[in-house]
Design a protein around this motif. Structure first.
Motif, PDB file in Angstrom:
ATOM      1  N   MET A   1     123.296  76.883  36.124  1.00  0.00           N
ATOM      2  CA  MET A   1     124.109  78.052  35.773  1.00  0.00           C
ATOM      3  C   MET A   1     125.489  77.602  35.271  1.00  0.00           C
ATOM      4  O   MET A   1     126.431  78.401  35.230  1.00  0.00           O
ATOM      5  CB  MET A   1     124.241  78.992  36.967  1.00  0.00           C
ATOM      6  CG  MET A   1     122.884  79.541  37.409  1.00  0.00           C
ATOM      7  SD  MET A   1     122.980  81.105  38.259  1.00  0.00           S
ATOM      8  CE  MET A   1     123.948  80.654  39.675  1.00  0.00           C
TER       9      MET A   1
ATOM     10  N   LYS B   1     120.051  70.703  47.624  1.00  0.00           N
ATOM     11  CA  LYS B   1     121.022  71.629  48.216  1.00  0.00           C
ATOM     12  C   LYS B   1     120.402  73.028  48.250  1.00  0.00           C
ATOM     13  O   LYS B   1     120.614  73.791  49.175  1.00  0.00           O
ATOM     14  CB  LYS B   1     122.315  71.669  47.412  1.00  0.00           C
ATOM     15  CG  LYS B   1     123.358  72.560  48.061  1.00  0.00           C
ATOM     16  CD  LYS B   1     124.714  72.310  47.491  1.00  0.00           C
ATOM     17  CE  LYS B   1     124.968  73.164  46.278  1.00  0.00           C
ATOM     18  NZ  LYS B   1     125.309  74.575  46.616  1.00  0.00           N
ATOM     19  N   ASP B   2     119.622  73.314  47.216  1.00  0.00           N
ATOM     20  CA  ASP B   2     118.890  74.586  47.170  1.00  0.00           C
ATOM     21  C   ASP B   2     117.509  74.359  47.772  1.00  0.00           C
ATOM     22  O   ASP B   2     116.487  74.433  47.080  1.00  0.00           O
ATOM     23  CB  ASP B   2     118.809  75.081  45.724  1.00  0.00           C
ATOM     24  CG  ASP B   2     120.173  75.507  45.222  1.00  0.00           C
ATOM     25  OD1 ASP B   2     120.700  76.497  45.728  1.00  0.00           O
ATOM     26  OD2 ASP B   2     120.731  74.815  44.344  1.00  0.00           O
TER      27      ASP B   2
ATOM     28  N   HIS C   1     125.074  68.213  39.253  1.00  0.00           N
ATOM     29  CA  HIS C   1     124.215  68.549  38.111  1.00  0.00           C
ATOM     30  C   HIS C   1     123.922  67.289  37.278  1.00  0.00           C
ATOM     31  O   HIS C   1     122.789  67.072  36.842  1.00  0.00           O
ATOM     32  CB  HIS C   1     124.904  69.568  37.190  1.00  0.00           C
ATOM     33  CG  HIS C   1     125.169  70.905  37.811  1.00  0.00           C
ATOM     34  ND1 HIS C   1     126.439  71.362  38.074  1.00  0.00           N
ATOM     35  CD2 HIS C   1     124.332  71.896  38.204  1.00  0.00           C
ATOM     36  CE1 HIS C   1     126.381  72.576  38.592  1.00  0.00           C
ATOM     37  NE2 HIS C   1     125.113  72.923  38.694  1.00  0.00           N
TER      38      HIS C   1
ATOM     39  N   LEU D   1     121.191  65.093  38.342  1.00  0.00           N
ATOM     40  CA  LEU D   1     119.848  65.564  37.965  1.00  0.00           C
ATOM     41  C   LEU D   1     119.523  65.143  36.526  1.00  0.00           C
ATOM     42  O   LEU D   1     118.392  64.743  36.221  1.00  0.00           O
ATOM     43  CB  LEU D   1     119.742  67.085  38.078  1.00  0.00           C
ATOM     44  CG  LEU D   1     120.039  67.725  39.437  1.00  0.00           C
ATOM     45  CD1 LEU D   1     119.808  69.237  39.363  1.00  0.00           C
ATOM     46  CD2 LEU D   1     119.160  67.134  40.521  1.00  0.00           C
TER      47      LEU D   1
ATOM     48  N   PHE E   1     115.420  69.630  40.337  1.00  0.00           N
ATOM     49  CA  PHE E   1     116.245  70.568  41.106  1.00  0.00           C
ATOM     50  C   PHE E   1     116.970  69.784  42.197  1.00  0.00           C
ATOM     51  O   PHE E   1     116.538  68.697  42.588  1.00  0.00           O
ATOM     52  CB  PHE E   1     115.369  71.647  41.754  1.00  0.00           C
ATOM     53  CG  PHE E   1     114.680  72.536  40.744  1.00  0.00           C
ATOM     54  CD1 PHE E   1     115.231  73.764  40.387  1.00  0.00           C
ATOM     55  CD2 PHE E   1     113.494  72.147  40.148  1.00  0.00           C
ATOM     56  CE1 PHE E   1     114.609  74.581  39.451  1.00  0.00           C
ATOM     57  CE2 PHE E   1     112.860  72.964  39.208  1.00  0.00           C
ATOM     58  CZ  PHE E   1     113.422  74.179  38.861  1.00  0.00           C
ATOM     59  N   GLY E   2     118.043  70.373  42.727  1.00  0.00           N
ATOM     60  CA  GLY E   2     118.785  69.722  43.808  1.00  0.00           C
ATOM     61  C   GLY E   2     118.315  70.237  45.160  1.00  0.00           C
ATOM     62  O   GLY E   2     118.051  71.433  45.314  1.00  0.00           O
TER      63      GLY E   2
ATOM     64  N   HIS F   1     129.096  69.999  37.612  1.00  0.00           N
ATOM     65  CA  HIS F   1     129.777  68.963  38.397  1.00  0.00           C
ATOM     66  C   HIS F   1     128.846  67.755  38.477  1.00  0.00           C
ATOM     67  O   HIS F   1     127.727  67.791  37.916  1.00  0.00           O
ATOM     68  CB  HIS F   1     130.149  69.503  39.785  1.00  0.00           C
ATOM     69  CG  HIS F   1     129.016  70.191  40.487  1.00  0.00           C
ATOM     70  ND1 HIS F   1     127.905  69.522  40.948  1.00  0.00           N
ATOM     71  CD2 HIS F   1     128.790  71.507  40.773  1.00  0.00           C
ATOM     72  CE1 HIS F   1     127.068  70.381  41.517  1.00  0.00           C
ATOM     73  NE2 HIS F   1     127.575  71.602  41.406  1.00  0.00           N
TER      74      HIS F   1
ATOM     75  N   MET G   1     128.782  69.344  46.696  1.00  0.00           N
ATOM     76  CA  MET G   1     129.317  69.811  45.411  1.00  0.00           C
ATOM     77  C   MET G   1     128.660  71.138  45.053  1.00  0.00           C
ATOM     78  O   MET G   1     127.461  71.322  45.276  1.00  0.00           O
ATOM     79  CB  MET G   1     129.023  68.789  44.320  1.00  0.00           C
ATOM     80  CG  MET G   1     129.830  67.534  44.473  1.00  0.00           C
ATOM     81  SD  MET G   1     129.492  66.398  43.120  1.00  0.00           S
ATOM     82  CE  MET G   1     130.529  65.044  43.626  1.00  0.00           C
TER      83      MET G   1
ATOM     84  N   PRO H   1     118.500  64.378  45.725  1.00  0.00           N
ATOM     85  CA  PRO H   1     119.468  64.420  46.825  1.00  0.00           C
ATOM     86  C   PRO H   1     120.729  65.242  46.516  1.00  0.00           C
ATOM     87  O   PRO H   1     121.108  65.390  45.355  1.00  0.00           O
ATOM     88  CB  PRO H   1     119.863  62.959  47.025  1.00  0.00           C
ATOM     89  CG  PRO H   1     118.873  62.158  46.277  1.00  0.00           C
ATOM     90  CD  PRO H   1     118.249  63.029  45.237  1.00  0.00           C
ATOM     91  N   ILE H   2     121.360  65.711  47.590  1.00  0.00           N
ATOM     92  CA  ILE H   2     122.610  66.486  47.461  1.00  0.00           C
ATOM     93  C   ILE H   2     123.769  65.521  47.181  1.00  0.00           C
ATOM     94  O   ILE H   2     123.963  64.566  47.930  1.00  0.00           O
ATOM     95  CB  ILE H   2     122.933  67.227  48.783  1.00  0.00           C
ATOM     96  CG1 ILE H   2     121.784  68.144  49.205  1.00  0.00           C
ATOM     97  CG2 ILE H   2     124.249  67.990  48.672  1.00  0.00           C
ATOM     98  CD1 ILE H   2     122.013  68.825  50.562  1.00  0.00           C
ATOM     99  N   LEU H   3     124.540  65.792  46.136  1.00  0.00           N
ATOM    100  CA  LEU H   3     125.759  65.020  45.928  1.00  0.00           C
ATOM    101  C   LEU H   3     126.920  65.722  46.618  1.00  0.00           C
ATOM    102  O   LEU H   3     127.004  66.959  46.593  1.00  0.00           O
ATOM    103  CB  LEU H   3     126.056  64.842  44.437  1.00  0.00           C
ATOM    104  CG  LEU H   3     125.707  63.413  43.980  1.00  0.00           C
ATOM    105  CD1 LEU H   3     124.201  63.261  43.892  1.00  0.00           C
ATOM    106  CD2 LEU H   3     126.380  63.057  42.693  1.00  0.00           C
TER     107      LEU H   3
ATOM    108  N   PRO I   1     117.412  73.029  34.857  1.00  0.00           N
ATOM    109  CA  PRO I   1     118.035  74.354  34.725  1.00  0.00           C
ATOM    110  C   PRO I   1     119.300  74.462  35.565  1.00  0.00           C
ATOM    111  O   PRO I   1     119.309  74.027  36.723  1.00  0.00           O
ATOM    112  CB  PRO I   1     116.952  75.311  35.263  1.00  0.00           C
ATOM    113  CG  PRO I   1     116.038  74.476  36.087  1.00  0.00           C
ATOM    114  CD  PRO I   1     116.231  73.037  35.733  1.00  0.00           C
TER     115      PRO I   1
END
Ligand code: AMP
Length: 278
Positions: free
Chosen positions: A30, A149-150, A37, A40, A146-147, A34, A184, A174-176, A28
């Motif tokens: 929004m 980052k959240d 996303h 994922l 999910f990432g 980038h 990002m 992981p966070i990119l 999912p």
């Protein structure tokens, strides 16, 4: 890539694929996609047979009307990126497909719902709960990605599926980051050149503060972040906390604990979040 605008069509497609024994992965978003996303999508493609991405700027999770209004929307570019990534399905609903009856669901996520993002963005997690439960119940994927980052939202989603008995496996990826270390984010597109330069200080100060937590303690690290941000007229701190990785309880020392630092900071009008395990 197939593009659907109703969850009914997605569900029909998913049912067909499940009858063939295929595993369904779901990402999912929004939109204003980038590489974070796309990472994922790539993880989902490795772990499942069919990958579905959704793009929906969920109005109920915005506690700030201006943020919703200015949220970047780049549908043509998003479709191109998903096609390049060989995503199988894109679900792009209108608001009335997600919320046909304007029914408001209310969730209670306990303490993790009321601290950090929950405290600073009232109603945000209720909106996240609403949209994620509708998407997961409507699409019924085997796995959702999910990432991290959240970080806190992923914990909320895990709590949500427990409370609602939704049979799906949740993965935190992981966070990119950009070359200069900035996480990002679709919201980075809103930064002016000057703000973008200032934003690149976020990961630098978080790394230095993580070292300070280990060397001199939590209070020292928090003071350091306060000082650094006060020196930047374009920045305003929303919060910086050192928390237990499991409970998200605020920590005053990290002795014998798994800790993570989490930040939310305004750069100009744009609110950015990031986190770093200590
Ligand atoms: P958003 O479109 O911002 O709602 O994000 C959709 C998904 O992409 C969420 O699970 C985010 O955590 C994830 N995501 C956003 N930014 C990044 C990033 N820099 N690296 C990895 N995943 C991300």
């Amino acid at each position: 890539m197939q593009i659907f605008h109703t969850i009914k069509e997605v569900k029909l497609y998913v049912d067909e694929k499940k009858q063939l024994g295929h595993k369904i992965g779901f990402v999912p978003t929004m939109g204003a996609l980038h590489q974070g996303h796309i990472s994922l999508i790539e993880t989902s493609k490795k772990q499942t047979d069919i990958t579905i991405c959704s793009i929906f700027v969920n109005p109920t999770q915005f506690n700030n009307a201006d943020d919703l209004k200015h949220y970047p929307r780049t549908p043509d570019n998003d479709i191109q990126m998903l096609q390049n990534a060989k995503c199988d399905v894109l679900y792009m609903p209108e608001v009335n497909d997600i919320y046909p009856n304007n029914e408001i669901l209310n969730f209670d996520f306990g303490i993790i719902g009321n601290i950090l993002e929950g405290e600073h963005r009232p109603g945000h997690f209720n909106g996240v709960g609403q949209v994620v439960s509708i998407l997961l119940k409507g699409i019924q994927p085997h796995k959702a990605f999910f990432g991290s980052k959240d970080y806190q939202p992923v914990m909320i989603v895990k709590e949500l599926i427990k409370q609602q008995n939704i049979p799906v496996e949740i993965f935190s990826c992981p966070i990119l980051r950009e070359a200069d270390g900035l996480a990002m984010s679709s919201r980075n597109k809103r930064l002016t050149n000057e703000e973008r330069k200032v934003a690149s200080l976020i990961p630098i100060m978080m790394k230095k503060a993580a070292d300070l937590v280990r060397e001199k303690g939590v209070t020292y690290a928090k003071l350091y972040i306060d000082e650094q941000i006060q020196q930047q007229p374009l920045m305003k701190l929303d919060y910086y906390e050192i928390c237990d990785t499991e409970s998200l309880n605020t920590l005053h020392d990290i002795y014998n604990k798994q800790a993570i630092s989490l930040i939310a900071v305004f750069v100009g009008a744009v609110r950015l979040i990031d986190n770093l395990e200590i």
